[in-house]
Scaffold this active site. Sequence first.
Site, PDB file in Angstrom:
ATOM      1  N   HIS B  32     -36.674  88.985  46.257  1.00  0.00           N
ATOM      2  CA  HIS B  32     -37.504  89.714  46.723  1.00  0.00           C
ATOM      3  C   HIS B  32     -37.982  90.387  48.407  1.00  0.00           C
ATOM      4  CE1 HIS B  32     -37.811  85.459  49.054  1.00  0.00           C
ATOM      5  NE2 HIS B  32     -37.188  84.743  48.324  1.00  0.00           N
ATOM      6  N   HIS B  35     -35.405  88.628  51.037  1.00  0.00           N
ATOM      7  CA  HIS B  35     -34.084  89.115  50.791  1.00  0.00           C
ATOM      8  C   HIS B  35     -33.280  90.650  51.073  1.00  0.00           C
ATOM      9  CE1 HIS B  35     -34.534  85.586  47.900  1.00  0.00           C
ATOM     10  NE2 HIS B  35     -33.498  85.355  48.108  1.00  0.00           N
ATOM     11  N   GLN B 151     -31.946  74.425  56.706  1.00  0.00           N
ATOM     12  CA  GLN B 151     -30.533  75.112  56.180  1.00  0.00           C
ATOM     13  C   GLN B 151     -29.873  76.254  57.244  1.00  0.00           C
ATOM     14  OE1 GLN B 151     -29.646  77.051  52.327  1.00  0.00           O
ATOM     15  NE2 GLN B 151     -30.130  78.977  53.522  1.00  0.00           N
ATOM     16  N   SER B 184     -38.046  82.420  46.033  1.00  0.00           N
ATOM     17  CA  SER B 184     -38.354  82.957  44.075  1.00  0.00           C
ATOM     18  C   SER B 184     -39.254  81.723  43.565  1.00  0.00           C
ATOM     19  CB  SER B 184     -36.868  82.537  44.308  1.00  0.00           C
ATOM     20  OG  SER B 184     -35.787  83.510  44.667  1.00  0.00           O
TER      21      SER B 184
END
Lengths: 281, 281
Positions: B32, B35, B151, B184
């Site tokens: 999407h 990214h 992350q 996503s």
Amino acid sequence: MKTVQTINELQDFLYSNKGKTIGLVPTMGYLHEGHLALLNKARVENDIVVSSIFVNPAQFGPNEDLDRYPRDIEHDTELATKAGVDVLFVPSVSEMYPFESGISIHAGELSTKLCGESRPGHFDGVLKVITKLFHLVQPTKAYFGQKDAQQLAIIETFVQGYNFPVQIVRVPTVREADGLAKSSRNVFLSEKERVEAIHLYKALTIATETWIETKNIQDALAKGKAHIEQNTSGRIDYMQALSYPNLQTDLNNVEQVLFASAVFFENARLIDNIIVEVKDV
Amino acid sequence: MKTVQTINELQDFLYSNKGKTIGLVPTMGYLHEGHLALLNKARVENDIVVSSIFVNPAQFGPNEDLDRYPRDIEHDTELATKAGVDVLFVPSVSEMYPFESGISIHAGELSTKLCGESRPGHFDGVLKVITKLFHLVQPTKAYFGQKDAQQLAIIETFVQGYNFPVQIVRVPTVREADGLAKSSRNVFLSEKERVEAIHLYKALTIATETWIETKNIQDALAKGKAHIEQNTSGRIDYMQALSYPNLQTDLNNVEQVLFASAVFFENARLIDNIIVEVKDV
């Protein structure tokens, strides 16, 4: 030869040699002919040879010999120079471990066998420092002695499992004239123990030859153990035969068998091994 | 754009582009605009752009959405081509994990906070695949979205602690016109939930603004939580303020504060965050 203490200096040197092949020989110093064999092989096979001397605290247990691990940086420098090392990396502990990330590498099942059983955490510490050295140096090839066979097996598995872009080169164990494997820890043997210590390799030879002849692994190991018990004052930590490099006791259909032993003397724990290529026997 | 499924093909491609700078954008596909922002930045900053699409089983828990994670490789290929990707690496699970080495990476304390609390093992799996991708691609820079702030914090810490030769680039979260962070997983929202979902970012904005104004963190988080509870049918997993990137609750003398939240909807768990530069407030 250039000696550097910092990562910045190391990387400046490497940057100025960009595009060349690099051989890395990681050591804990107190170099002997075993290390020289690694350095010589690295010298022949690469444009640039990098060696590191770092007595890595992460791979010593709380009751192990970190503080009394032998050090002689002057002699090491001389030997490394003669061996044709281009850059000797001698970092401090704070240079290698400036902060604790809390992120750890666990060597897992392979580290529960052989030396790992009496040295919990040891191979985790080896993988920690090796990961850092591989990332800092980005070597084409890295050289390890067969004497530390379990370390070699774990590093080979790690490199394959995590796709490190480096080729691991196994270098045969270098021995004294009487067969004792060269080791920095040999200096801790008493005169009497030094004479006895040759029986570690003799016992492994007996076990290996017995196995090749009879294929009876129990008998082979019993004969090897008996030889150590009868000829030394040391205490056997282990004598085992495992598949190499996956270190399993099932020896059916394996290509290489590792006969390995560790013996405690008064002030030193010695290890040695023989790897048998099954197709040759 | 070249699409490759195997490590050999990937490395052939990279070998034929030796010496060039490489930007890596690791993804799980179903691309999407979030990214695309990573790909665009990588395209501007590097000679070669490598992107990977791999729905990494190692980072999904047994009760998580691995099997129903959305996939659309045709559309992804189209978007990646348009974004100027040079090589798209789409490995199978057996290509990435041909054998289990038994050697593992543990994300440790940083992974016990925020999303880690409800996703045990998730960040270990992220570090496993990231290590492999970094070694396979050897990128100059690697691009990660701020949306996955934990992350990002863990990867930045990992790279620093283990001296990976790569620069991590943080890319701001891309949002829909109404403020919802692109994800996503947004496809799993019902129509009603999709409308409610904008309140996740609104709540974080309220918390951040309250904190900037009053410096009262309890009050700020309470106001944020209340906003979600009053405006959505979702269940709050967490809303927290931690120092960034070391993720501690003590906010004294820190440079960046992360306001992060996760909310469970019927079929999707959404996350979002705002990072405040303390010097600016």
